[in-house]
Design a protein around this motif. Sequence first.
Motif, PDB file in Angstrom:
ATOM      1  N   LEU A  61      32.404  51.827  66.745  1.00 27.27           N
ATOM      2  CA  LEU A  61      32.924  52.532  65.585  1.00 27.27           C
ATOM      3  C   LEU A  61      34.363  53.023  65.727  1.00 27.27           C
ATOM      4  CD1 LEU A  61      29.850  54.557  64.397  1.00 27.27           C
ATOM      5  CD2 LEU A  61      30.966  52.667  63.250  1.00 27.27           C
ATOM      6  N   GLY A  62      34.741  53.433  66.884  1.00 29.74           N
ATOM      7  CA  GLY A  62      36.084  53.985  67.020  1.00 29.74           C
ATOM      8  C   GLY A  62      36.149  55.376  66.424  1.00 29.74           C
ATOM      9  N   SER A  63      37.308  55.953  66.459  1.00 32.62           N
ATOM     10  CA  SER A  63      37.495  57.330  66.042  1.00 32.62           C
ATOM     11  C   SER A  63      37.303  57.511  64.533  1.00 32.62           C
ATOM     12  CB  SER A  63      38.889  57.796  66.449  1.00 32.62           C
ATOM     13  OG  SER A  63      39.083  59.121  66.035  1.00 32.62           O
ATOM     14  N   LYS A  64      36.180  58.039  64.156  1.00 33.89           N
ATOM     15  CA  LYS A  64      35.858  58.373  62.761  1.00 33.89           C
ATOM     16  C   LYS A  64      35.964  57.194  61.797  1.00 33.89           C
ATOM     17  CE  LYS A  64      37.425  63.033  63.584  1.00 33.89           C
ATOM     18  NZ  LYS A  64      38.671  63.731  63.630  1.00 33.89           N
ATOM     19  N   GLN A  65      35.953  56.002  62.332  1.00 31.87           N
ATOM     20  CA  GLN A  65      36.106  54.798  61.499  1.00 31.87           C
ATOM     21  C   GLN A  65      35.050  54.734  60.411  1.00 31.87           C
ATOM     22  OE1 GLN A  65      35.890  51.118  63.678  1.00 31.87           O
ATOM     23  NE2 GLN A  65      35.428  49.956  61.842  1.00 31.87           N
ATOM     24  N   TRP A  66      33.802  54.989  60.752  1.00 30.92           N
ATOM     25  CA  TRP A  66      32.720  54.874  59.775  1.00 30.92           C
ATOM     26  C   TRP A  66      32.837  55.924  58.685  1.00 30.92           C
ATOM     27  CZ3 TRP A  66      28.560  58.568  59.804  1.00 30.92           C
ATOM     28  CH2 TRP A  66      28.626  59.480  60.854  1.00 30.92           C
ATOM     29  N   ILE A  67      33.336  57.098  59.028  1.00 32.59           N
ATOM     30  CA  ILE A  67      33.520  58.139  58.013  1.00 32.59           C
ATOM     31  C   ILE A  67      34.623  57.709  57.048  1.00 32.59           C
ATOM     32  CG2 ILE A  67      34.227  60.532  57.646  1.00 32.59           C
ATOM     33  CD1 ILE A  67      32.975  61.058  60.479  1.00 32.59           C
ATOM     34  N   ARG A  68      35.690  57.159  57.613  1.00 32.31           N
ATOM     35  CA  ARG A  68      36.788  56.673  56.760  1.00 32.31           C
ATOM     36  C   ARG A  68      36.307  55.558  55.834  1.00 32.31           C
ATOM     37  NH1 ARG A  68      39.811  57.582  61.654  1.00 32.31           N
ATOM     38  NH2 ARG A  68      41.285  59.261  61.270  1.00 32.31           N
ATOM     39  N   GLU A  69      35.478  54.651  56.358  1.00 27.83           N
ATOM     40  CA  GLU A  69      34.969  53.542  55.539  1.00 27.83           C
ATOM     41  C   GLU A  69      34.095  54.049  54.399  1.00 27.83           C
ATOM     42  OE1 GLU A  69      33.114  50.793  58.250  1.00 27.83           O
ATOM     43  OE2 GLU A  69      35.031  50.187  59.116  1.00 27.83           O
ATOM     44  N   ILE A  70      33.247  55.017  54.702  1.00 27.57           N
ATOM     45  CA  ILE A  70      32.374  55.579  53.661  1.00 27.57           C
ATOM     46  C   ILE A  70      33.217  56.281  52.603  1.00 27.57           C
ATOM     47  CG2 ILE A  70      30.628  57.351  53.176  1.00 27.57           C
ATOM     48  CD1 ILE A  70      29.421  56.655  55.975  1.00 27.57           C
ATOM     49  N   LEU A  71      34.173  57.087  53.025  1.00 25.98           N
ATOM     50  CA  LEU A  71      35.035  57.782  52.064  1.00 25.98           C
ATOM     51  C   LEU A  71      35.799  56.785  51.196  1.00 25.98           C
ATOM     52  CD1 LEU A  71      36.433  60.678  54.275  1.00 25.98           C
ATOM     53  CD2 LEU A  71      34.975  60.921  52.267  1.00 25.98           C
ATOM     54  N   THR A  72      36.319  55.741  51.802  1.00 28.03           N
ATOM     55  CA  THR A  72      37.060  54.729  51.046  1.00 28.03           C
ATOM     56  C   THR A  72      36.154  54.043  50.036  1.00 28.03           C
ATOM     57  OG1 THR A  72      38.566  54.389  52.908  1.00 28.03           O
ATOM     58  CG2 THR A  72      38.456  52.629  51.268  1.00 28.03           C
ATOM     59  N   GLU A  74      33.583  55.221  48.637  1.00 28.76           N
ATOM     60  CA  GLU A  74      33.202  56.168  47.588  1.00 28.76           C
ATOM     61  C   GLU A  74      34.397  56.599  46.723  1.00 28.76           C
ATOM     62  OE1 GLU A  74      30.062  57.136  46.808  1.00 28.76           O
ATOM     63  OE2 GLU A  74      29.421  55.674  48.306  1.00 28.76           O
ATOM     64  N   GLY A  75      35.564  55.998  46.973  1.00 27.21           N
ATOM     65  CA  GLY A  75      36.727  56.302  46.149  1.00 27.21           C
ATOM     66  C   GLY A  75      37.631  57.391  46.702  1.00 27.21           C
ATOM     67  N   TYR A  76      37.433  57.757  47.956  1.00 23.50           N
ATOM     68  CA  TYR A  76      38.243  58.813  48.567  1.00 23.50           C
ATOM     69  C   TYR A  76      39.149  58.267  49.667  1.00 23.50           C
ATOM     70  CZ  TYR A  76      34.928  61.797  46.153  1.00 23.50           C
ATOM     71  OH  TYR A  76      34.166  62.399  45.194  1.00 23.50           O
ATOM     72  N   GLY A  77      39.652  57.059  49.469  1.00 22.71           N
ATOM     73  CA  GLY A  77      40.518  56.428  50.459  1.00 22.71           C
ATOM     74  C   GLY A  77      41.772  57.237  50.760  1.00 22.71           C
ATOM     75  N   LYS A  78      42.301  57.908  49.743  1.00 19.86           N
ATOM     76  CA  LYS A  78      43.512  58.716  49.941  1.00 19.86           C
ATOM     77  C   LYS A  78      43.237  59.836  50.951  1.00 19.86           C
ATOM     78  CE  LYS A  78      47.040  61.194  47.359  1.00 19.86           C
ATOM     79  NZ  LYS A  78      47.497  61.659  46.064  1.00 19.86           N
ATOM     80  N   ILE A  79      42.075  60.446  50.858  1.00 26.23           N
ATOM     81  CA  ILE A  79      41.695  61.509  51.793  1.00 26.23           C
ATOM     82  C   ILE A  79      41.395  60.906  53.165  1.00 26.23           C
ATOM     83  CG2 ILE A  79      39.904  63.219  52.337  1.00 26.23           C
ATOM     84  CD1 ILE A  79      39.679  63.672  49.288  1.00 26.23           C
TER      85      ILE A  79
END
Length: 157
Positions: A61-72, A74-79
Amino acid sequence: REGSPYKAALAFDRQYYLVNDVLKIHDNATMAHGVEGRAPFMDRSMVELSNNLSESQLRKLGSKQWIREILTREGYGKIANRRKLGFGLPLKEWLGTNPEFSTRIFSLVKHFEATAGEAFPEDMRKLARHPEKYVRAGFLQIWNLFVLASWKEKQGL
């Protein structure tokens, strides 16, 4: 899966290190300053999700990669992809709109310049002599001078 040293280290961190050190310090620091703090990655569903992943999945997964993917997704890629933000104070606004605050800051900075300004570079002296003129571009320098002047005063120097 639970028998791997990697998963055991993660479990130790969750059960002991976080609880008895990191989260305790976080809680004490935020409470001491009247700030509400959250540890979002300690949410029960997030911890359970992490626990259900295999060691190889976790390592990939790497550093928070999966959280970033989920946010992206769900439409929160900017965050998900923004830089970290510090917890800043609205100093420029306070210095520009709060006369009681700015008067206290400016008077101590001016006094500091008058008593110790010979040690300052000329640009700093100019700012310290008339801080009200430099709020827009120099609010952090003004604040830093105020903090230093306050420390010097408190130390009796």
